[in-house]
Design an enzyme around this catalytic site. Structure first.
Site, short mmCIF file in Angstrom:
data_model
loop_
_atom_site.label_atom_id
_atom_site.label_comp_id
_atom_site.label_asym_id
_atom_site.label_seq_id
_atom_site.Cartn_x
_atom_site.Cartn_y
_atom_site.Cartn_z
N GLN A 142 37.84 -44.03 37.11
CA GLN A 142 37.99 -44.81 38.34
C GLN A 142 38.85 -46.03 38.11
O GLN A 142 39.21 -46.37 36.97
CB GLN A 142 36.61 -45.20 38.87
CG GLN A 142 35.75 -45.93 37.86
CD GLN A 142 34.31 -46.03 38.29
OE1 GLN A 142 33.81 -47.14 38.53
NE2 GLN A 142 33.61 -44.90 38.40
N HIS A 164 39.57 -50.11 40.20
CA HIS A 164 39.13 -51.02 41.26
C HIS A 164 40.31 -51.84 41.78
O HIS A 164 41.22 -52.19 41.01
CB HIS A 164 38.06 -51.98 40.74
CG HIS A 164 36.89 -51.30 40.10
ND1 HIS A 164 36.19 -50.30 40.72
CD2 HIS A 164 36.30 -51.48 38.89
CE1 HIS A 164 35.21 -49.89 39.93
NE2 HIS A 164 35.27 -50.59 38.81
N GLU A 208 35.74 -56.67 36.08
CA GLU A 208 34.45 -56.55 35.41
C GLU A 208 34.63 -56.62 33.91
O GLU A 208 35.76 -56.72 33.40
CB GLU A 208 33.76 -55.23 35.80
CG GLU A 208 34.53 -53.99 35.39
CD GLU A 208 33.97 -52.73 36.03
OE1 GLU A 208 33.36 -52.81 37.10
OE2 GLU A 208 34.16 -51.65 35.44
N HIS A 262 39.49 -46.68 34.09
CA HIS A 262 38.45 -46.80 33.08
C HIS A 262 37.30 -45.84 33.37
O HIS A 262 37.15 -45.35 34.49
CB HIS A 262 37.91 -48.23 33.05
CG HIS A 262 37.26 -48.65 34.35
ND1 HIS A 262 37.99 -49.12 35.42
CD2 HIS A 262 35.97 -48.65 34.74
CE1 HIS A 262 37.16 -49.41 36.41
NE2 HIS A 262 35.92 -49.13 36.03
N ARG A 293 37.76 -43.38 42.94
CA ARG A 293 37.51 -42.33 41.95
C ARG A 293 38.78 -41.52 41.74
O ARG A 293 39.37 -41.01 42.68
CB ARG A 293 36.34 -41.45 42.41
CG ARG A 293 35.75 -40.55 41.34
CD ARG A 293 34.54 -39.79 41.86
NE ARG A 293 33.44 -40.69 42.17
CZ ARG A 293 32.90 -40.82 43.37
NH1 ARG A 293 33.35 -40.11 44.39
NH2 ARG A 293 31.90 -41.65 43.57
#
Length: 315
Positions: free
Chosen positions: A95, A97, A115, A172, A192
């Protein structure tokens, strides 16, 4: 308030989840496919609840809006960070982001999602996916459409204690047999890219989001792995893993006493191992492995007594 705020986590079942959250921390998980512990969360998809004390029973999102003094009157309508523990019993989907700008315009004003991961534990030989080998958008799209995942995706071997910074735009995925503490922006937006052709309980493949993934992926990829900084304070070792525009993340290892001066608007803390007490001007507050808490702004000085390991973050 001169007291820590302990929170009751929320658990999320996932197709790739397992039982490590129960086996490692003793949590009462909902099933043997529990993938996520939302440990410190004010996100509407799973807000944490104050466990005890003066604010017992109040969700963190309401605490943020009703008692800004606890957070140093930090600006913003919503709580900025989210702490999770992830049990990757099997491979997570690959996926990526979006950043804040893309998410704001395409995801109903949601935040982007940068993250980071602290590897709590993993099986021998465990891997994760961190980035890709494409040099331009055309090459990335072509390899995605052809399913050339083995040559496209960068895989890295991991071990307990490793740390990875995963900025928005980074393709990642965690590999199977991995237990991770994740610190992130408070967002639940994921695109995804690949899901190993798995099917859910209804026999359907999960949705992919290739068009948006192509729009937000950083090309070419670069390994953004910051240098850790280590300090020795009293009976503790203080490791700083990353300082970014969204969060700073530390590990506190204590064997005895560690005195802390609260210099941030507030701190988010997760107890990964051990037990002990937090001493403040208002008394002593016991903690144990698996606890998650906020150290509020008014907690000027406190001491950690015990033999313990914490991951601590702040804005």
């Amino acid at each position: 308030m001169q007291q820590p705020i302990f929170l009751q986590p929320i658990f999320q079942e996932r197709i790739w989840g397992g039982t490590s959250l129960r086996d490692r921390f003793g949590y009462d998980i909902p099933s043997d496919h529990t993938g996520e512990c939302w440990a410190i969360s004010a996100h509407p998809h799973g807000p944490s609840i104050v466990r005890d004390g003066l604010y017992k029973g109040i969700p963190l999102d309401l605490l943020w809006t009703q008692h800004p003094e606890l957070f140093g009157h930090f600006p913003g309508k919503t709580f900025p960070l989210l702490t999770k523990i992830l049990d990757a019993n099997t491979d997570l989907s690959v996926q990526v982001h979006p950043d804040d700008t893309f998410a704001y315009h395409h995801e109903n004003s949601e935040r982007g999602k940068t993250e980071c991961w602290y590897i709590i534990d993993c099986k021998p030989g465990a891997e994760l996916i961190y980035g890709h080998h494409a040099q331009n958008r055309e090459e990335l799209q072509e390899k995605m459409e052809r399913g050339e995942w083995d040559t496209l995706l960068q895989r890295l071997r991991i071990k307990p204690g490793d740390f990875f910074y995963v900025p928005s735009g980074t393709i990642h995925a965690l590999g199977s047999g991995t237990l991770v503490l994740e610190t992130q922006q408070s967002s639940d937006t994921t695109y995804r890219v690949y899901d190993y052709d798995r099917k859910d309980d209804s026999g359907n493949k999960r949705e992919l989001h290739l068009d948006k993934a192509l729009d937000v992926t950083t090309i070419p990829h670069y390994n953004d792995i910051p240098d850790r900084q280590i300090r020795h304070l009293g009976d503790g070792e203080w490791t700083t893993y990353v300082t970014s525009e969204y969060f700073t993340v530390h590990r506190w290892q204590v064997d005895g006493v560690l005195s802390i001066d609260q210099e941030q608007p507030f701190l988010l803390a997760s107890v990964l191992d051990g037990a002990g007490e937090i001493e403040t001007f208002e008394g002593s507050f016991p903690f144990q492995k698996g606890d998650h808490l906020i150290l509020p702004h008014e907690l000027d000085t406190f001491r950690i007594n015990g033999k313990t390991e914490w991951i601590v973050s702040h804005v």
